[in-house]
Design an enzyme around this catalytic site. Sequence first.
Site, PDB file in Angstrom:
ATOM      1  N   GLU A 174       0.440  -0.642  -4.702  1.00  0.00           N
ATOM      2  CA  GLU A 174      -0.678   0.284  -4.862  1.00  0.00           C
ATOM      3  C   GLU A 174      -0.113   1.686  -4.805  1.00  0.00           C
ATOM      4  O   GLU A 174       0.833   1.948  -4.035  1.00  0.00           O
ATOM      5  CB  GLU A 174      -1.696   0.088  -3.734  1.00  0.00           C
ATOM      6  CG  GLU A 174      -2.984   0.904  -3.875  1.00  0.00           C
ATOM      7  CD  GLU A 174      -3.016   2.199  -3.107  1.00  0.00           C
ATOM      8  OE1 GLU A 174      -4.027   2.905  -3.181  1.00  0.00           O
ATOM      9  OE2 GLU A 174      -2.013   2.529  -2.418  1.00  0.00           O
ATOM     10  N   ASP A 176      -1.352   6.129  -5.518  1.00  0.00           N
ATOM     11  CA  ASP A 176      -2.462   7.072  -5.742  1.00  0.00           C
ATOM     12  C   ASP A 176      -1.992   8.152  -6.704  1.00  0.00           C
ATOM     13  O   ASP A 176      -0.850   8.588  -6.639  1.00  0.00           O
ATOM     14  CB  ASP A 176      -2.856   7.727  -4.417  1.00  0.00           C
ATOM     15  CG  ASP A 176      -3.065   6.706  -3.322  1.00  0.00           C
ATOM     16  OD1 ASP A 176      -4.129   6.066  -3.305  1.00  0.00           O
ATOM     17  OD2 ASP A 176      -2.145   6.534  -2.490  1.00  0.00           O
ATOM     18  N   HIS A 201       0.825  -1.206   0.000  1.00  0.00           N
ATOM     19  CA  HIS A 201       0.000   0.000   0.000  1.00  0.00           C
ATOM     20  C   HIS A 201       0.866   1.266   0.000  1.00  0.00           C
ATOM     21  O   HIS A 201       1.603   1.507   0.954  1.00  0.00           O
ATOM     22  CB  HIS A 201      -0.902  -0.033   1.244  1.00  0.00           C
ATOM     23  CG  HIS A 201      -1.869   1.090   1.339  1.00  0.00           C
ATOM     24  ND1 HIS A 201      -1.878   1.975   2.395  1.00  0.00           N
ATOM     25  CD2 HIS A 201      -2.875   1.469   0.524  1.00  0.00           C
ATOM     26  CE1 HIS A 201      -2.855   2.846   2.229  1.00  0.00           C
ATOM     27  NE2 HIS A 201      -3.481   2.568   1.099  1.00  0.00           N
ATOM     28  N   HIS A 244      -0.926  10.640  -2.397  1.00  0.00           N
ATOM     29  CA  HIS A 244      -2.240  10.275  -1.866  1.00  0.00           C
ATOM     30  C   HIS A 244      -3.160  11.487  -1.743  1.00  0.00           C
ATOM     31  O   HIS A 244      -4.265  11.514  -2.278  1.00  0.00           O
ATOM     32  CB  HIS A 244      -2.099   9.595  -0.498  1.00  0.00           C
ATOM     33  CG  HIS A 244      -3.418   9.240   0.106  1.00  0.00           C
ATOM     34  ND1 HIS A 244      -4.142  10.109   0.908  1.00  0.00           N
ATOM     35  CD2 HIS A 244      -4.179   8.129  -0.014  1.00  0.00           C
ATOM     36  CE1 HIS A 244      -5.280   9.529   1.258  1.00  0.00           C
ATOM     37  NE2 HIS A 244      -5.330   8.329   0.720  1.00  0.00           N
ATOM     38  N   GLU A 284      -4.514   3.942  -8.238  1.00  0.00           N
ATOM     39  CA  GLU A 284      -5.764   4.472  -7.693  1.00  0.00           C
ATOM     40  C   GLU A 284      -5.956   5.906  -8.149  1.00  0.00           C
ATOM     41  O   GLU A 284      -5.170   6.796  -7.807  1.00  0.00           O
ATOM     42  CB  GLU A 284      -5.781   4.409  -6.158  1.00  0.00           C
ATOM     43  CG  GLU A 284      -7.092   4.984  -5.649  1.00  0.00           C
ATOM     44  CD  GLU A 284      -7.227   5.048  -4.137  1.00  0.00           C
ATOM     45  OE1 GLU A 284      -6.423   4.440  -3.412  1.00  0.00           O
ATOM     46  OE2 GLU A 284      -8.157   5.751  -3.706  1.00  0.00           O
TER      47      GLU A 284
HETATM   48  O1  G3P Z   1      -6.712   0.871  -2.464  1.00  0.00           O
HETATM   49  C1  G3P Z   1      -7.065   0.875  -1.149  1.00  0.00           C
HETATM   50  C2  G3P Z   1      -6.661   2.115  -0.385  1.00  0.00           C
HETATM   51  O2  G3P Z   1      -5.525   2.706  -0.962  1.00  0.00           O
HETATM   52  C3  G3P Z   1      -7.764   3.098  -0.319  1.00  0.00           C
HETATM   53  O3  G3P Z   1      -7.585   4.094   0.620  1.00  0.00           O
HETATM   54  O4  G3P Z   1      -7.056   6.374   1.277  1.00  0.00           O
HETATM   55  O5  G3P Z   1      -5.270   4.652   1.303  1.00  0.00           O
HETATM   56  O6  G3P Z   1      -6.108   5.535  -0.841  1.00  0.00           O
HETATM   57  P1  G3P Z   1      -6.446   5.219   0.579  1.00  0.00           P
HETATM   58 MG    MG Z   2      -4.902   4.396  -2.209  1.00  0.00          MG
END
Ligand code: G3P
Ligand code: MG
Length: 232
Positions: free
Chosen positions: A35, A37, A8, A50, A109
């Site tokens: 993952e 963002d 993450h 993020h 994301e």
């Molecule tokens: O993909 C799951 C997670 O990343 C969603 O929450 O706020 O960490 O982007 P956040």
């Molecule tokens: Mg995320």
Amino acid sequence: MQPAVMAHRGNSGVAPENTLAAFARAMETKAEWIELDVHLSADGEVVVMHDDTVDRCTNGSGAIAEMTLAEIKALDAGSWFGVEFAGEKVPTLAEVVALVGDRVRINVEIKSAADPMSSLKVVEVLKEGGVLEWSMVSSFGLEALVETRKHWPEGLLALITARAADLDVVIEHRLQWFNVGYWEVDEAVMRRAHGAGVKVMIWTMDDPARWKEFAGMGVDMVCTNVPHRMPV
Ligand code: G3P
Ligand code: MG
């Protein structure tokens, strides 16, 4: 079958989230996926962060959508986490793709879901980097996924949600992945998802002691800040 591990924001437990340092550390673990963002900068570059401002994770301040890539690149994205990361930059998606290649798969994301340009640019960058078929595009915003499908009809798409009830939306829109908060998952949710051909990723699960419980339910993937601690 053990769940796959997704790191993450990279291995954000040991390095500043969403930086090349965090993605490099993730590749030292058993994570099969990272993952990250993304937001678009004022000049239309796909920037990996993020929050929609640079305030929390750099030494600067301001909204990403109002800053050029050059302005964002001038910032230090590592010192807030630790002095050893001083000078770390905010990466673009293209730079992450260049770093990881085919060594780990990328879940992008899309945060600015209301902006249709995000989907187009993300697909373009993944395609140019040669990793599109390996990747996943996810969002809390269904509109970003619908838009992404226009540019990548066969794409691996995931709805992110904190509510098990949103599995209905995933099934209705024929999305492949249901990326749901771990506290929402139980045997019934898993049965229904798998019965509809939908895979389940849980976020953000940082407790190695609960691995067996989720593996036993048949969870397909665990998204975690501490991929190096997961018992795979
Ligand atoms: O993909 C799951 C997670 O990343 C969603 O929450 O706020 O960490 O982007 P956040
Ligand atoms: Mg995320």
